[in-house]
Design an enzyme around this catalytic site. Structure first.
Site, mmCIF file in Angstrom:
data_model
loop_
_atom_site.group_PDB
_atom_site.id
_atom_site.type_symbol
_atom_site.label_atom_id
_atom_site.label_comp_id
_atom_site.label_asym_id
_atom_site.label_seq_id
_atom_site.Cartn_x
_atom_site.Cartn_y
_atom_site.Cartn_z
ATOM 1 N N GLY A 288 2.356 2.284 10.855
ATOM 2 C CA GLY A 288 3.268 3.423 10.729
ATOM 3 C C GLY A 288 3.980 3.789 12.022
ATOM 4 O O GLY A 288 4.621 4.837 12.106
ATOM 5 N N HIS B 298 -9.561 0.834 4.839
ATOM 6 C CA HIS B 298 -8.312 1.084 5.570
ATOM 7 C C HIS B 298 -8.621 2.019 6.742
ATOM 8 O O HIS B 298 -9.456 2.916 6.618
ATOM 9 C CB HIS B 298 -7.268 1.711 4.636
ATOM 10 N N SER C 204 3.413 -2.119 10.320
ATOM 11 C CA SER C 204 4.867 -2.137 10.556
ATOM 12 C C SER C 204 5.517 -3.477 10.216
ATOM 13 O O SER C 204 6.509 -3.865 10.831
ATOM 14 C CB SER C 204 5.191 -1.737 12.000
ATOM 15 N N GLU D 91 -5.309 -5.138 10.433
ATOM 16 C CA GLU D 91 -4.303 -4.104 10.666
ATOM 17 C C GLU D 91 -4.600 -3.394 11.983
ATOM 18 O O GLU D 91 -5.426 -2.456 12.008
ATOM 19 C CB GLU D 91 -4.323 -3.070 9.535
ATOM 20 N N LYS E 49 0.102 4.197 -0.213
ATOM 21 C CA LYS E 49 -0.573 5.359 0.382
ATOM 22 C C LYS E 49 -0.351 6.581 -0.528
ATOM 23 O O LYS E 49 -0.283 6.431 -1.746
ATOM 24 C CB LYS E 49 -0.103 5.580 1.820
ATOM 25 N N ASN F 290 0.870 -1.179 0.000
ATOM 26 C CA ASN F 290 0.000 0.000 0.000
ATOM 27 C C ASN F 290 0.904 1.225 0.000
ATOM 28 O O ASN F 290 1.477 1.575 1.021
ATOM 29 C CB ASN F 290 -0.898 -0.033 1.251
ATOM 30 N N GLU G 119 -7.129 4.468 7.853
ATOM 31 C CA GLU G 119 -6.945 5.894 7.541
ATOM 32 C C GLU G 119 -8.201 6.449 6.862
ATOM 33 O O GLU G 119 -8.567 7.603 7.065
ATOM 34 C CB GLU G 119 -5.686 6.076 6.678
#
Ligand code: 13P
Length: 253
Positions: free
Chosen positions: A176, A98, A216, A170, A11, A9, A100
């Site tokens: 991150g 996701h 991560s 996730e 991003k 991904n 985010e």
């Protein structure tokens, strides 16, 4: 047999040239090393999709995915991209839900259910993301929390549609942050989700669904995470932006 999938991904990263370079390096390694048993899915920002697809061509084992699609079919939705448009450009996968997007763009379970349906109706494979916040993990309610995300957005699908979905667990606190879930924590959740799927769709379907881990994951910890029986691959953020890291994860599988 479950598919082994390592999805990158990107991003909101990489310019055109950077994306082309990264893609070429991945394509070359797949060709040179004749990798067949691990599927790579490259999920760049929208403008990259077509040029990345062209570079990938018919390289065995590599597919292209979007990071999002609209829940609507078509029409006056400025800035949105429909599943139908993605499919017409040869896109194969789409990341849906996701954390985010859930957090920054307020995407609800209900909207995600619509996006999954739109993807499936257009022949795209949804990579459906789920995962708990740190507060929920600390409260110890992570399993029911994540199971509910599946129930609410996916369990209205027919069995044949559900069987086409890829799940990505996730944990938000691992994204991150450099703080990955331990392989035991990942395995525990993946097994819980597989059992949850079995209660609705039966063991056969549950056993054939690929459940990826994301958060991560990198070249250093991938082998351990991927050695767990219910971890069927990874959804990689930061480490997917460098070909060497991404390829090392694939090789470690
Ligand atoms: P990182 O690998 O950068 O933690 O990101 C994970 C992720 O969000 C993939 O979708």
């Amino acid at each position: 047999m479950r598919k082994k999938i390592i999805a990158g991904n990107w991003k909101m990263n990489l310019t055109f040239d950077e994306g082309q370079k990264l893609t070429s390096e991945i394509v070359n390694m797949y060709k040179d090393e004749k990798i067949k048993d691990v599927i790579a899915v490259l999920n760049p920002p929208f403008p990259h999709l077509f040029p990345v697809k062209k570079l990938v061509g018919d390289t065995p084992g590599i597919f292209v995915g979007a990071q999002n699609c609209s829940d609507k079919e078509s029409g006056a939705f400025t800035g949105e991209v429909s599943a139908k448009i993605l499919a017409s450009f040869g896109v194969n996968y789409v990341i849906i839900g996701h954390s985010e997007r859930r957090e920054y763009f307020k995407e609800s379970n209900e909207m995600l259910a619509e996006k999954v349906k739109a993807a499936l109706a257009n022949g795209l494979t949804p990579i459906f993301c789920c995962g708990e916040s740190l507060d929920i993990r600390n409260a110890g309610t992570h399993e029911p929390n994540v199971k509910f995300q599946l129930t609410d957005s996916l369990f209205n699908l027919s069995a044949s549609d559900f069987a086409k979905v890829v799940i990505a667990y996730e944990p938000i606190w691992a994204i991150g942050t450099g703080k990955t879930a331990t392989s035991d924590e990942a395995q525990e959740m993946h097994l819980a989700l597989r059992r949850h799927i079995a209660t609705k769709y039966g063991k056969d379907i549950a056993n054939n669904i690929s459940i990826l881990y994301g958060g991560s994951m990198n070249a250093g910890n991938a082998a351990d995470l991927l050695s767990k029986p219910d971890v069927d691959g990874g959804l990689i953020g930061g480490a997917s932006l460098k070909s060497r890291d991404f390829l090392e994860i694939i090789k470690s599988y």
